[in-house]
Design a protein around this motif. Structure first.
Motif, mmCIF file in Angstrom:
data_model
loop_
_atom_site.group_PDB
_atom_site.id
_atom_site.type_symbol
_atom_site.label_atom_id
_atom_site.label_comp_id
_atom_site.label_asym_id
_atom_site.label_seq_id
_atom_site.Cartn_x
_atom_site.Cartn_y
_atom_site.Cartn_z
ATOM 1 N N ALA A 8 4.548 -3.135 1.897
ATOM 2 C CA ALA A 8 3.236 -3.545 1.382
ATOM 3 C C ALA A 8 3.232 -3.529 -0.142
ATOM 4 N N HIS A 9 3.768 -4.575 -0.736
ATOM 5 C CA HIS A 9 3.686 -4.702 -2.195
ATOM 6 C C HIS A 9 3.635 -6.182 -2.568
ATOM 7 N N PRO A 10 2.742 -6.549 -3.516
ATOM 8 C CA PRO A 10 2.615 -7.974 -3.835
ATOM 9 C C PRO A 10 3.716 -8.527 -4.731
ATOM 10 N N LYS A 13 9.192 -7.948 -8.024
ATOM 11 C CA LYS A 13 9.840 -7.222 -9.131
ATOM 12 C C LYS A 13 9.576 -5.718 -9.052
ATOM 13 N N SER A 14 8.818 -5.293 -8.096
ATOM 14 C CA SER A 14 8.429 -3.880 -8.029
ATOM 15 C C SER A 14 9.579 -2.994 -7.575
ATOM 16 N N PHE A 15 9.427 -1.717 -7.831
ATOM 17 C CA PHE A 15 10.345 -0.711 -7.283
ATOM 18 C C PHE A 15 10.329 -0.795 -5.753
ATOM 19 N N SER A 16 9.133 -0.912 -5.203
ATOM 20 C CA SER A 16 9.003 -0.957 -3.736
ATOM 21 C C SER A 16 9.831 -2.097 -3.154
ATOM 22 N N SER A 17 9.830 -3.241 -3.838
ATOM 23 C CA SER A 17 10.605 -4.385 -3.351
ATOM 24 C C SER A 17 12.102 -4.079 -3.407
ATOM 25 N N TYR A 82 5.414 1.574 0.261
ATOM 26 C CA TYR A 82 4.150 1.170 -0.379
ATOM 27 C C TYR A 82 3.926 1.966 -1.657
ATOM 28 N N PRO A 83 3.183 1.382 -2.597
ATOM 29 C CA PRO A 83 2.769 2.148 -3.781
ATOM 30 C C PRO A 83 1.506 2.938 -3.460
ATOM 31 N N LEU A 84 1.337 4.044 -4.162
ATOM 32 C CA LEU A 84 0.098 4.823 -4.024
ATOM 33 C C LEU A 84 -0.961 4.157 -4.891
ATOM 34 N N TRP A 85 -2.019 3.719 -4.282
ATOM 35 C CA TRP A 85 -3.120 3.084 -5.011
ATOM 36 C C TRP A 85 -4.389 3.888 -4.755
ATOM 37 N N TRP A 86 -4.974 4.365 -5.827
ATOM 38 C CA TRP A 86 -6.178 5.204 -5.714
ATOM 39 C C TRP A 86 -5.983 6.286 -4.646
ATOM 40 N N ALA A 87 -4.830 6.951 -4.779
ATOM 41 C CA ALA A 87 -4.514 8.098 -3.912
ATOM 42 C C ALA A 87 -4.472 7.730 -2.426
ATOM 43 N N GLY A 88 -4.187 6.474 -2.147
ATOM 44 C CA GLY A 88 -4.121 6.065 -0.739
ATOM 45 C C GLY A 88 -3.219 4.854 -0.558
ATOM 46 N N THR A 127 6.703 6.388 -0.827
ATOM 47 C CA THR A 127 5.510 6.150 -1.642
ATOM 48 C C THR A 127 5.868 6.176 -3.127
ATOM 49 N N SER A 128 5.722 5.037 -3.788
ATOM 50 C CA SER A 128 5.922 5.026 -5.239
ATOM 51 C C SER A 128 4.595 5.367 -5.905
ATOM 52 N N MET A 129 4.676 5.925 -7.127
ATOM 53 C CA MET A 129 3.424 6.277 -7.802
ATOM 54 C C MET A 129 3.576 6.295 -9.322
ATOM 55 N N GLY A 130 2.441 6.320 -9.993
ATOM 56 C CA GLY A 130 2.443 6.343 -11.451
ATOM 57 C C GLY A 130 2.451 7.759 -11.994
ATOM 58 N N ASN A 131 1.796 8.664 -11.299
ATOM 59 C CA ASN A 131 1.695 10.054 -11.751
ATOM 60 C C ASN A 131 2.991 10.818 -11.527
ATOM 61 N N THR A 132 3.010 12.028 -12.074
ATOM 62 C CA THR A 132 4.132 12.925 -11.779
ATOM 63 C C THR A 132 3.818 13.668 -10.476
ATOM 64 N N GLN A 135 1.485 16.665 -11.293
ATOM 65 C CA GLN A 135 0.052 16.377 -11.440
ATOM 66 C C GLN A 135 -0.663 16.453 -10.090
ATOM 67 N N TYR A 136 0.016 15.982 -9.070
ATOM 68 C CA TYR A 136 -0.605 16.026 -7.743
ATOM 69 C C TYR A 136 -0.415 17.382 -7.066
ATOM 70 N N GLU A 137 0.769 17.979 -7.283
ATOM 71 C CA GLU A 137 1.012 19.276 -6.625
ATOM 72 C C GLU A 137 0.020 20.320 -7.105
ATOM 73 N N GLU A 169 6.222 8.451 -11.478
ATOM 74 C CA GLU A 169 6.348 7.816 -12.803
ATOM 75 C C GLU A 169 7.177 6.534 -12.761
ATOM 76 N N ILE A 170 6.975 5.740 -11.758
ATOM 77 C CA ILE A 170 7.790 4.528 -11.603
ATOM 78 C C ILE A 170 7.587 3.526 -12.751
ATOM 79 N N PRO A 171 6.343 3.310 -13.240
ATOM 80 C CA PRO A 171 6.190 2.293 -14.293
ATOM 81 C C PRO A 171 7.027 2.583 -15.546
ATOM 82 N N SER A 172 7.326 3.865 -15.833
ATOM 83 C CA SER A 172 8.109 4.170 -17.043
ATOM 84 C C SER A 172 9.546 4.584 -16.706
HETATM 85 C C1 FMN Z 1 -4.771 -0.602 -7.923
HETATM 86 C C2 FMN Z 1 -3.823 0.470 -8.370
HETATM 87 C C3 FMN Z 1 -4.144 1.783 -8.111
HETATM 88 C C4 FMN Z 1 -3.248 2.816 -8.469
HETATM 89 N N1 FMN Z 1 -3.555 4.111 -8.154
HETATM 90 C C5 FMN Z 1 -2.656 5.092 -8.405
HETATM 91 C C6 FMN Z 1 -2.898 6.438 -7.990
HETATM 92 O O1 FMN Z 1 -3.908 6.769 -7.404
HETATM 93 N N2 FMN Z 1 -1.950 7.363 -8.266
HETATM 94 C C7 FMN Z 1 -0.782 7.059 -8.903
HETATM 95 O O2 FMN Z 1 0.050 7.951 -9.093
HETATM 96 N N3 FMN Z 1 -0.521 5.798 -9.302
HETATM 97 C C8 FMN Z 1 -1.430 4.811 -9.063
HETATM 98 N N4 FMN Z 1 -1.163 3.525 -9.444
HETATM 99 C C9 FMN Z 1 0.146 3.225 -10.046
HETATM 100 C C10 FMN Z 1 1.102 2.737 -8.981
HETATM 101 O O3 FMN Z 1 1.191 3.637 -7.906
HETATM 102 C C11 FMN Z 1 2.501 2.534 -9.571
HETATM 103 O O4 FMN Z 1 2.380 1.550 -10.562
HETATM 104 C C12 FMN Z 1 3.467 2.059 -8.541
HETATM 105 O O5 FMN Z 1 3.647 2.999 -7.529
HETATM 106 C C13 FMN Z 1 4.815 1.766 -9.176
HETATM 107 O O6 FMN Z 1 5.741 1.368 -8.163
HETATM 108 P P1 FMN Z 1 5.972 -0.156 -7.773
HETATM 109 O O7 FMN Z 1 6.889 -0.765 -8.814
HETATM 110 O O8 FMN Z 1 6.594 -0.105 -6.428
HETATM 111 O O9 FMN Z 1 4.614 -0.812 -7.804
HETATM 112 C C14 FMN Z 1 -2.039 2.494 -9.126
HETATM 113 C C15 FMN Z 1 -1.748 1.131 -9.410
HETATM 114 C C16 FMN Z 1 -2.620 0.158 -9.028
HETATM 115 C C17 FMN Z 1 -2.261 -1.288 -9.309
#
Ligand code: FMN
Length: 203
Positions: A8-10, A13-17, A82-88, A127-132, A135-137, A169-172
């Motif tokens: 589930a990733h649009p 170019k994503s990590f998930s892909s 899937y990426p974590l979006w809004w903690a879900g 689950t990929s995510m932006g936070n560390t 931060q969540y633990e 911290e996937i974006p960085s």
């Molecule tokens: C709509 C949206 C909501 C997001 N919410 C969160 C979040 O709740 N927690 C978090 O750690 N990262 C959040 N992010 C960041 C993404 O999880 C992160 O960019 C992604 O997991 C990176 O991996 P990818 O390359 O597979 O997308 C969000 C990003 C988007 C676009």
């Protein structure tokens, strides 16, 4: 072995892909029958419309959902990426779960309460995510994500969640870090070490 990858990733170019592609290769190398459900490519409609809710209450689903249920039912291994979006979950994945893991197919009420119907399936969540992680633990949320996204959904339906990996911290992340994450994920699928059998002569 039948391996279904629910992805589930649009963005390709994503990590998930990248993880999805690497996991497909590994799965093919194991000679598993691999099926990818790319929810965006499928343009999966995640909204449970009134007519579908009415169907669900009668134990009916559309042909599209029936096909997904057959894939899930047939699978020995299910990986969800899937990426974590809004903690879900991204909405498209949440909707897939709402529609596919339906009452009567994935679980039912029995005399001892709710019974999961999808036994003997190994599930891996990625689950990929932006936070560390920290931060969540510090808020107890890694455990909560595991309980909600793994326990309350897949285990609730009788499946066996083998692992839930988080990629922070996937974006960085550097290419090296990305490769490290992917290796860590794939290591879950390494063939079991062959343990030599030692015969003992009891005489
Ligand atoms: C709509 C949206 C909501 C997001 N919410 C969160 C979040 O709740 N927690 C978090 O750690 N990262 C959040 N992010 C960041 C993404 O999880 C992160 O960019 C992604 O997991 C990176 O991996 P990818 O390359 O597979 O997308 C969000 C990003 C988007 C676009």
């Amino acid at each position: 072995m039948k391996h279904v990858i629910i992805y589930a990733h649009p963005s390709p170019k994503s990590f998930s892909s990248k993880l999805k592609n690497a996991l497909k290769l590994t799965s093919d190398e194991r000679n598993w029958e691999t099926t990818i459900r790319d929810l965006y490519e499928m343009k999966f409609d995640p909204v449970l419309w009134p007519v579908e809710l009415a169907q669900l209450s009668k134990g009916e689903v559309s042909d599209e959902i029936r096909k997904e249920q057959e894939l899930v039912l047939d699978a020995d291994i299910i990986s969800v990426i899937y990426p974590l979006w809004w903690a879900g979950f991204p909405a498209i994945l949440k909707g897939y779960i709402d529609k596919v893991l339906a009452y009567g197919f994935a679980y039912k009420a029995g005399s001892n309460g709710i019974e999961g119907l999808l036994k003997n399936k190994k599930v891996y969540l990625f689950t990929s995510m932006g936070n560390t992680i920290e931060q969540y633990e510090s808020k107890g949320l890694i455990d909560a994500f595991k309980k909600i996204q793994g326990g309350e959904i897949f285990e609730f339906c009788g499946m066996d969640v083998q692992a839930h990996q988080f990629f922070p911290e996937i974006p960085s992340a550097s290419d090296e870090e990305i490769n490290h994450h992917i290796d860590k994920a794939l290591s879950l699928f390494e063939p079991n070490e062959v343990i030599p059998i030692v015969f003992q002569n009891d005489l």
